[in-house]
Design an enzyme around this catalytic site. Structure first.
Site, mmCIF file in Angstrom:
data_model
loop_
_atom_site.group_PDB
_atom_site.id
_atom_site.type_symbol
_atom_site.label_atom_id
_atom_site.label_comp_id
_atom_site.label_asym_id
_atom_site.label_seq_id
_atom_site.Cartn_x
_atom_site.Cartn_y
_atom_site.Cartn_z
ATOM 1 N N TYR A 114 59.872 46.727 -0.938
ATOM 2 C CA TYR A 114 61.310 46.540 -1.161
ATOM 3 C C TYR A 114 62.047 47.881 -1.030
ATOM 4 O O TYR A 114 63.056 47.989 -0.318
ATOM 5 C CB TYR A 114 61.518 45.929 -2.549
ATOM 6 C CG TYR A 114 62.937 45.900 -3.062
ATOM 7 C CD1 TYR A 114 63.784 44.845 -2.750
ATOM 8 C CD2 TYR A 114 63.425 46.919 -3.889
ATOM 9 C CE1 TYR A 114 65.094 44.811 -3.244
ATOM 10 C CE2 TYR A 114 64.720 46.888 -4.384
ATOM 11 C CZ TYR A 114 65.557 45.833 -4.061
ATOM 12 O OH TYR A 114 66.836 45.805 -4.545
ATOM 13 N N SER B 146 69.801 50.478 -2.671
ATOM 14 C CA SER B 146 69.286 50.457 -4.049
ATOM 15 C C SER B 146 68.905 51.876 -4.448
ATOM 16 O O SER B 146 68.554 52.707 -3.599
ATOM 17 C CB SER B 146 68.033 49.574 -4.112
ATOM 18 O OG SER B 146 67.288 49.848 -5.273
HETATM 19 P P1 NAD Z 1 70.841 37.775 -6.166
HETATM 20 O O1 NAD Z 1 69.549 37.072 -6.254
HETATM 21 O O2 NAD Z 1 71.969 37.250 -6.956
HETATM 22 O O3 NAD Z 1 71.320 37.874 -4.665
HETATM 23 C C1 NAD Z 1 70.479 37.856 -3.582
HETATM 24 C C2 NAD Z 1 70.847 36.674 -2.713
HETATM 25 O O4 NAD Z 1 70.218 36.807 -1.447
HETATM 26 C C3 NAD Z 1 70.360 35.338 -3.223
HETATM 27 O O5 NAD Z 1 71.316 34.702 -3.999
HETATM 28 C C4 NAD Z 1 70.031 34.532 -1.979
HETATM 29 O O6 NAD Z 1 70.911 33.478 -1.738
HETATM 30 C C5 NAD Z 1 70.158 35.546 -0.864
HETATM 31 N N1 NAD Z 1 69.003 35.446 0.022
HETATM 32 C C6 NAD Z 1 67.737 35.857 -0.206
HETATM 33 N N2 NAD Z 1 66.968 35.556 0.855
HETATM 34 C C7 NAD Z 1 67.765 34.951 1.772
HETATM 35 C C8 NAD Z 1 67.547 34.397 3.067
HETATM 36 N N3 NAD Z 1 66.344 34.425 3.655
HETATM 37 N N4 NAD Z 1 68.600 33.824 3.695
HETATM 38 C C9 NAD Z 1 69.824 33.777 3.117
HETATM 39 N N5 NAD Z 1 70.084 34.310 1.912
HETATM 40 C C10 NAD Z 1 69.059 34.877 1.244
HETATM 41 O O7 NAD Z 1 70.527 39.300 -6.567
HETATM 42 P P2 NAD Z 1 71.413 40.655 -6.569
HETATM 43 O O8 NAD Z 1 70.733 41.539 -7.523
HETATM 44 O O9 NAD Z 1 72.850 40.380 -6.732
HETATM 45 O O10 NAD Z 1 71.132 41.237 -5.128
HETATM 46 C C11 NAD Z 1 72.156 41.637 -4.237
HETATM 47 C C12 NAD Z 1 71.779 42.945 -3.604
HETATM 48 O O11 NAD Z 1 71.741 43.977 -4.582
HETATM 49 C C13 NAD Z 1 70.392 42.980 -2.937
HETATM 50 O O12 NAD Z 1 70.490 43.644 -1.698
HETATM 51 C C14 NAD Z 1 69.560 43.781 -3.889
HETATM 52 O O13 NAD Z 1 68.487 44.444 -3.234
HETATM 53 C C15 NAD Z 1 70.589 44.764 -4.381
HETATM 54 N N6 NAD Z 1 70.218 45.466 -5.604
HETATM 55 C C16 NAD Z 1 70.142 44.794 -6.780
HETATM 56 C C17 NAD Z 1 69.785 45.494 -7.917
HETATM 57 C C18 NAD Z 1 69.702 44.821 -9.244
HETATM 58 O O14 NAD Z 1 69.231 45.442 -10.190
HETATM 59 N N7 NAD Z 1 70.125 43.580 -9.357
HETATM 60 C C19 NAD Z 1 69.486 46.860 -7.851
HETATM 61 C C20 NAD Z 1 69.573 47.502 -6.624
HETATM 62 C C21 NAD Z 1 69.942 46.798 -5.506
#
Ligand code: NAD
Ligand code: MG
Length: 282
Positions: A189, A176
């Site tokens: 985080y 991130s």
């Molecule tokens: P998202 O909520 O769609 O995806 C995260 C997924 O993680 C969830 O759908 C869930 O099923 C899974 N998860 C969480 N805890 C779990 C557990 N204990 N066991 C199994 N599965 C689990 O959100 P996203 O934004 O697509 O996140 C994906 C990645 O992108 C993450 O690593 C997040 O940190 C990173 N990210 C997102 C952003 C943003 O702005 N959306 C920014 C920087 C980084």
């Protein structure tokens, strides 16, 4: 920080569900044309039910890969991802369970290998976040949950998958922008996301000899269920970067295609920054 909800006051339970989001995130551009870049490959994607992981699953499928996705319990979102992958003419194995449990991680990787007989691409991507405005508000229990969800499974899954990976296979880790510039409301985080950067760089050094490449993507503000839990609307989100807007999953996933396929054959230990123009180094 004014539009940020804090945990546990936020009403929505974590993780959120994509089918409840308005507007719905864009998963893939209508004009994204696959060109067989991942033909015959098998990808294992954690957090593939929604957001960035779902978008990666669909892009990989359009490029010719079969996918296995791991998710916690969002069956409805996972089912939709499966349908989207199948629409691309590929197979999608759904595996529901808690990545905090190493035994589950091992069994999930094994299930994927039993069905597809190989694993070529590992995408470590699942995460949670619990915004707090002060360090003192981060309880030991929250701290454990954040680290046990966001970084431990990157070790568990990679360890379980490594025996199956071969020359030219790849590992892609989601970090991130907060790892690089810090975050005033996501201290725990952001710390896990920094650990993911160091993990990626360390692993890339060990695996270079085996010709397995390890890279990562460091997204900025992307419109996904993770974010709905912390911000109220798309309008509030991503306003502060040079492009003045949030990104869509469809603008992130193509980088995973690049890092998974032969086009990135001389790149390892690196991160691609997809964040609307915020300048960070590393
Ligand atoms: P998202 O909520 O769609 O995806 C995260 C997924 O993680 C969830 O759908 C869930 O099923 C899974 N998860 C969480 N805890 C779990 C557990 N204990 N066991 C199994 N599965 C689990 O959100 P996203 O934004 O697509 O996140 C994906 C990645 O992108 C993450 O690593 C997040 O940190 C990173 N990210 C997102 C952003 C943003 O702005 N959306 C920014 C920087 C980084
Ligand atoms: Mg989800």
């Amino acid at each position: 920080m004014k539009n940020i909800k804090t945990f546990p006051e936020q009403k929505q339970s974590l993780p959120g569900n994509e089918h409840q989001m308005r507007p719905e995130p864009q998963i893939i551009r209508e004009n994204y044309t696959g060109s067989g870049k991942l033909l015959g490959k098998v990808a294992f994607i954690t957090g593939g039910d929604s957001g960035i992981g779902r978008s990666v699953a669909v892009h990989f499928a359009r490029e010719g890969a079969n996918v296995a996705i791991v998710y916690l319990k969002e069956d409805k979102d996972a089912q939709k991802t499966k349908e989207l992958v199948e629409k691309e003419g590929q197979q999608c194995l759904l595996i529901s369970g808690d990545l905090k449990d190493e035994k589950f991680c091992k069994s999930a990787v094994k299930k994927c290998h039993s069905l597809f007989k190989k694993i070529n691409i590992v995408v470590n991507n699942a995460a949670v976040q619990f915004p707090q405005k002060e360090l003192e508000k981060i309880t030991a229990s929250q701290l454990h949950k954040t680290f046990e969800t966001n970084i431990y499974p990157y070790f568990y899954i990679t360890k379980a998958a490594l025996p199956f990976l071969q020359e030219n296979d790849t590992i892609i880790n989601t970090s991130s922008v907060t790892a690089y510039r810090g975050s005033d409301h996501l201290i725990d985080y952001a710390s896990t996301k920094g650990a993911i950067v160091s993990f990626t760089k360390s692993l890339s050094r060990i695996l270079a000899e085996r010709k397995i490449r390890v890279n990562g993507v460091a997204p900025g503000p992307i419109w996904t269920p993770l974010i709905v839990a912390s911000f109220d609307t798309l309008a509030d989100f991503g306003k502060n970067n040079p492009m003045g807007r949030a990104g869509q999953p469809s603008e992130v996933a193509p980088a995973y295609v690049f890092l998974a396929c032969e086009d990135s054959s001389y790149i390892t230990g690196q991160f691609i920054h997809i964040n609307g123009g915020e300048l960070v180094s590393g």
